[in-house]
Scaffold this motif. Sequence first.
Motif, PDB file in Angstrom:
ATOM      1  N   ARG A   1       0.902  -1.272   0.047  1.00  0.00           N
ATOM      2  CA  ARG A   1      -0.017   0.018  -0.008  1.00  0.00           C
ATOM      3  C   ARG A   1       0.895   1.200  -0.046  1.00  0.00           C
ATOM      4  O   ARG A   1       1.992   1.236   0.750  1.00  0.00           O
ATOM      5  N   THR A   2       0.592   2.299  -0.878  1.00  0.00           N
ATOM      6  CA  THR A   2       1.376   3.399  -0.783  1.00  0.00           C
ATOM      7  C   THR A   2       0.700   4.535  -0.345  1.00  0.00           C
ATOM      8  O   THR A   2      -0.483   4.896  -0.166  1.00  0.00           O
ATOM      9  N   TYR A   3       1.518   5.426   0.483  1.00  0.00           N
ATOM     10  CA  TYR A   3       1.119   6.524   1.161  1.00  0.00           C
ATOM     11  C   TYR A   3       2.012   7.873   0.806  1.00  0.00           C
ATOM     12  O   TYR A   3       3.264   7.489   0.311  1.00  0.00           O
ATOM     13  N   ARG A   4       1.775   9.030   0.885  1.00  0.00           N
ATOM     14  CA  ARG A   4       2.525  10.005   0.738  1.00  0.00           C
ATOM     15  C   ARG A   4       2.730  10.883   2.014  1.00  0.00           C
ATOM     16  O   ARG A   4       1.752  11.056   2.672  1.00  0.00           O
ATOM     17  N   LEU A   5       3.838  11.581   2.052  1.00  0.00           N
ATOM     18  CA  LEU A   5       4.262  12.190   3.435  1.00  0.00           C
ATOM     19  C   LEU A   5       4.962  13.388   3.232  1.00  0.00           C
ATOM     20  O   LEU A   5       6.133  13.366   2.505  1.00  0.00           O
ATOM     21  N   ALA A   6       4.423  14.405   3.494  1.00  0.00           N
ATOM     22  CA  ALA A   6       4.740  15.834   3.384  1.00  0.00           C
ATOM     23  C   ALA A   6       5.707  16.229   4.192  1.00  0.00           C
ATOM     24  O   ALA A   6       5.456  15.972   5.425  1.00  0.00           O
ATOM     25  N   VAL A   7       6.811  16.677   4.072  1.00  0.00           N
ATOM     26  CA  VAL A   7       7.813  17.063   5.116  1.00  0.00           C
ATOM     27  C   VAL A   7       8.375  18.405   4.750  1.00  0.00           C
ATOM     28  O   VAL A   7       8.667  18.861   3.649  1.00  0.00           O
TER      29      VAL A   7
ATOM     30  N   LEU B   1       4.524   1.680   1.564  1.00  0.00           N
ATOM     31  CA  LEU B   1       5.596   2.401   1.030  1.00  0.00           C
ATOM     32  C   LEU B   1       5.390   3.809   1.071  1.00  0.00           C
ATOM     33  O   LEU B   1       4.262   4.241   0.244  1.00  0.00           O
ATOM     34  N   VAL B   2       6.235   4.394   1.700  1.00  0.00           N
ATOM     35  CA  VAL B   2       5.794   5.982   2.153  1.00  0.00           C
ATOM     36  C   VAL B   2       6.609   6.854   1.113  1.00  0.00           C
ATOM     37  O   VAL B   2       7.756   6.630   1.305  1.00  0.00           O
ATOM     38  N   THR B   3       6.116   7.554   0.281  1.00  0.00           N
ATOM     39  CA  THR B   3       6.788   8.499  -0.586  1.00  0.00           C
ATOM     40  C   THR B   3       6.966   9.822   0.005  1.00  0.00           C
ATOM     41  O   THR B   3       5.880  10.553   0.348  1.00  0.00           O
ATOM     42  N   VAL B   4       8.112  10.311   0.079  1.00  0.00           N
ATOM     43  CA  VAL B   4       8.378  11.375   0.657  1.00  0.00           C
ATOM     44  C   VAL B   4       8.444  12.767  -0.201  1.00  0.00           C
ATOM     45  O   VAL B   4       8.999  12.628  -1.032  1.00  0.00           O
ATOM     46  N   SER B   5       7.415  13.749   0.132  1.00  0.00           N
ATOM     47  CA  SER B   5       7.572  15.090  -0.476  1.00  0.00           C
ATOM     48  C   SER B   5       7.913  16.238   0.190  1.00  0.00           C
ATOM     49  O   SER B   5       7.564  16.444   1.347  1.00  0.00           O
ATOM     50  N   VAL B   6       9.147  16.677  -0.440  1.00  0.00           N
ATOM     51  CA  VAL B   6       9.768  17.876   0.507  1.00  0.00           C
ATOM     52  C   VAL B   6       9.406  19.118   0.036  1.00  0.00           C
ATOM     53  O   VAL B   6       9.381  19.613  -1.138  1.00  0.00           O
TER      54      VAL B   6
END
Length: 313
Positions: free
Chosen positions: A143-149, A203-208
């Motif tokens: 499962r995919t997720y997006r994480l804003a940092v 699966l956590v995709t990082v968005s900077v």
Amino acid sequence: MRDPYEILGLAPDAGAAEIKSAYRRLAKTYHPDAHAKGNDAHAQSRFQEVTAAYNLLKDAGARARFDQERQQRARGARKEQAARQGAFEEAPFARAARKTARRFDNDAASAEPTGTREEIFSELFEGIRSAGKRVFRARGEDRTYRLAVSFLEAACGARKRVALASGKTLDVQIPAGIEDGRQIRLRGQGGEGHGGAAAGDALVTVSVEPHPQFERRGLDILLRCPVSLPEAVLGARIEVPTIHGPVTLSVPKGSNSGTRLRLKGKGIAPEGTEPGDQYVTLELALPEPQDDALRDFAAGWAAGLAHKPRQEP
């Protein structure tokens, strides 16, 4: 188990979009949550069968191998195929099943499988015998997720909380220096496996997010810093921000717009890696509004009037 194309109601030449659409439709129909207390044995069996078929066909490598095996069976093993009522032959894949634990690498930022096609196939779709029946095991879906940092969180590292589809929340370690678009793998936090198979991963995709002052180039940090006319001409000690906090910077006498100064070791410092530097580019900033004394000085400054900055030297 029947042919996965037959299970999903597809032709062998079905495209990826058709496979996904067929799976979603059937999974919605047979998902345990759609049946009272999830005690519909037929629906549960069909859901596992549909999921196993989809997991096989969505992987290009596993599907290609299956198609090849399917053609071989059609040519030379029709009798055995009929005896098993269309089930997949177990023997070619049982040996590879012992290797499935090595399917995924240990790189937390990687989302790509590293096993062989045989390992992928055997993990996605494995048949075993139990109580005189074939029991099919299917690894849970990733499962995919997006994480804003923030820019500083990505540059310096941080711990961030992620809410999963299951309702669980986990603290995720963001490594210092992670780049935009990289993935962090949370093992076993994906969809539930079927037939005793392992759960999938999250699966956590990082968005900077961008920063109003800093820019990144590799491990180095770039900063544009305004300075006054007296600071540039006479030199000065000024305070400038870094990703680690403010520091004092010496502006040399006679500096100009575009003068680039280096702050060694003030860039990004991933664990076990030599830290980058911060580069400060000076920009001359005249006061607003300008007073008469400055205009009079400029008008009477002979050397300044003789200077032709736009002419070739």
